[in-house]
Design a protein around this motif. Structure first.
Motif, PDB file in Angstrom:
ATOM      1  N   THR A  18      -8.352  21.512  20.925  1.00 54.98           N
ATOM      2  CA  THR A  18      -8.330  21.683  19.473  1.00 54.98           C
ATOM      3  C   THR A  18      -9.073  20.543  18.789  1.00 54.98           C
ATOM      4  OG1 THR A  18      -6.236  22.874  19.558  1.00 54.98           O
ATOM      5  CG2 THR A  18      -6.813  21.852  17.453  1.00 54.98           C
ATOM      6  N   ILE A  19      -8.828  19.319  19.227  1.00 53.79           N
ATOM      7  CA  ILE A  19      -9.526  18.162  18.641  1.00 53.79           C
ATOM      8  C   ILE A  19     -11.020  18.257  18.906  1.00 53.79           C
ATOM      9  CG2 ILE A  19      -9.814  15.654  18.820  1.00 53.79           C
ATOM     10  CD1 ILE A  19      -6.720  15.587  19.358  1.00 53.79           C
ATOM     11  N   TRP A  20     -11.408  18.610  20.126  1.00 55.64           N
ATOM     12  CA  TRP A  20     -12.822  18.720  20.473  1.00 55.64           C
ATOM     13  C   TRP A  20     -13.525  19.795  19.644  1.00 55.64           C
ATOM     14  CZ3 TRP A  20     -16.248  15.780  22.559  1.00 55.64           C
ATOM     15  CH2 TRP A  20     -17.470  16.315  22.949  1.00 55.64           C
ATOM     16  N   ARG A  21     -12.893  20.950  19.523  1.00 57.91           N
ATOM     17  CA  ARG A  21     -13.511  22.029  18.732  1.00 57.91           C
ATOM     18  C   ARG A  21     -13.616  21.643  17.264  1.00 57.91           C
ATOM     19  NH1 ARG A  21     -11.069  27.693  19.667  1.00 57.91           N
ATOM     20  NH2 ARG A  21     -12.585  28.109  18.047  1.00 57.91           N
ATOM     21  N   THR A  22     -12.597  20.983  16.741  1.00 57.35           N
ATOM     22  CA  THR A  22     -12.643  20.530  15.351  1.00 57.35           C
ATOM     23  C   THR A  22     -13.750  19.503  15.168  1.00 57.35           C
ATOM     24  OG1 THR A  22     -10.273  20.939  15.109  1.00 57.35           O
ATOM     25  CG2 THR A  22     -11.306  19.482  13.493  1.00 57.35           C
ATOM     26  N   HIS A  23     -13.870  18.591  16.102  1.00 55.61           N
ATOM     27  CA  HIS A  23     -14.946  17.595  16.075  1.00 55.61           C
ATOM     28  C   HIS A  23     -16.304  18.283  16.005  1.00 55.61           C
ATOM     29  CE1 HIS A  23     -18.040  15.492  18.505  1.00 55.61           C
ATOM     30  NE2 HIS A  23     -17.677  14.446  17.771  1.00 55.61           N
ATOM     31  N   ASN A  24     -16.517  19.269  16.864  1.00 54.18           N
ATOM     32  CA  ASN A  24     -17.797  19.978  16.870  1.00 54.18           C
ATOM     33  C   ASN A  24     -18.056  20.714  15.559  1.00 54.18           C
ATOM     34  OD1 ASN A  24     -18.372  19.059  19.405  1.00 54.18           O
ATOM     35  ND2 ASN A  24     -17.804  20.946  20.453  1.00 54.18           N
ATOM     36  N   GLU A  25     -17.016  21.312  14.987  1.00 54.39           N
ATOM     37  CA  GLU A  25     -17.180  21.995  13.700  1.00 54.39           C
ATOM     38  C   GLU A  25     -17.617  21.014  12.612  1.00 54.39           C
ATOM     39  OE1 GLU A  25     -16.807  25.316  12.733  1.00 54.39           O
ATOM     40  OE2 GLU A  25     -16.774  25.737  14.885  1.00 54.39           O
ATOM     41  N   VAL A  26     -17.042  19.826  12.608  1.00 50.01           N
ATOM     42  CA  VAL A  26     -17.379  18.811  11.608  1.00 50.01           C
ATOM     43  C   VAL A  26     -18.794  18.289  11.825  1.00 50.01           C
ATOM     44  CG1 VAL A  26     -16.824  16.484  10.781  1.00 50.01           C
ATOM     45  CG2 VAL A  26     -14.990  18.134  11.173  1.00 50.01           C
ATOM     46  N   ILE A  27     -19.120  17.940  13.057  1.00 47.25           N
ATOM     47  CA  ILE A  27     -20.423  17.342  13.363  1.00 47.25           C
ATOM     48  C   ILE A  27     -21.562  18.339  13.215  1.00 47.25           C
ATOM     49  CG2 ILE A  27     -21.818  16.277  15.200  1.00 47.25           C
ATOM     50  CD1 ILE A  27     -19.646  14.446  13.992  1.00 47.25           C
ATOM     51  N   PHE A  28     -21.413  19.524  13.781  1.00 51.63           N
ATOM     52  CA  PHE A  28     -22.529  20.457  13.853  1.00 51.63           C
ATOM     53  C   PHE A  28     -22.593  21.464  12.706  1.00 51.63           C
ATOM     54  CE2 PHE A  28     -21.778  19.275  18.363  1.00 51.63           C
ATOM     55  CZ  PHE A  28     -22.939  18.539  18.520  1.00 51.63           C
ATOM     56  N   ARG A  29     -21.486  21.684  12.029  1.00 57.46           N
ATOM     57  CA  ARG A  29     -21.494  22.657  10.940  1.00 57.46           C
ATOM     58  C   ARG A  29     -21.109  22.062   9.599  1.00 57.46           C
ATOM     59  NH1 ARG A  29     -19.100  28.139  13.687  1.00 57.46           N
ATOM     60  NH2 ARG A  29     -20.654  28.219  15.336  1.00 57.46           N
ATOM     61  N   GLY A  30     -20.751  20.794   9.591  1.00 49.26           N
ATOM     62  CA  GLY A  30     -20.371  20.145   8.340  1.00 49.26           C
ATOM     63  C   GLY A  30     -19.055  20.651   7.770  1.00 49.26           C
TER      64      GLY A  30
END
Length: 70
Positions: A18-30
């Motif tokens: 969950t943390i990893w997916r959230t991180h990716n959403e923030v970094i790659f999709r803003g």
């Protein structure tokens, strides 16, 4: 291995995922981080993985409690 042990072993990986997916959403999709979204994502992981790992019919959440049938 009993059902409780199997499910409890999924908690840390589901939290990390969950943390990893959230991180990716923030970094790659803003995207913005919302606690409710992370909770829903975690519950979804636990539900899906619980069904697979425990060979349960269903895993559901109600009032903050995970319920397993099957």
């Amino acid at each position: 291995m009993n059902l409780e042990a199997t499910i409890s072993q999924a908690i840390i990986p589901a939290g990390a995922w969950t943390i990893w997916r959230t991180h990716n959403e923030v970094i790659f999709r803003g995207a913005r981080i919302y606690q409710e979204n992370m909770q829903d994502m975690f519950k979804g992981c636990m539900r899906d993985w619980g069904v697979l790992l425990a060979k349960a019919e269903t895993v559901s959440f109600r009032d903050g409690v995970m319920r397993i049938t099957g």
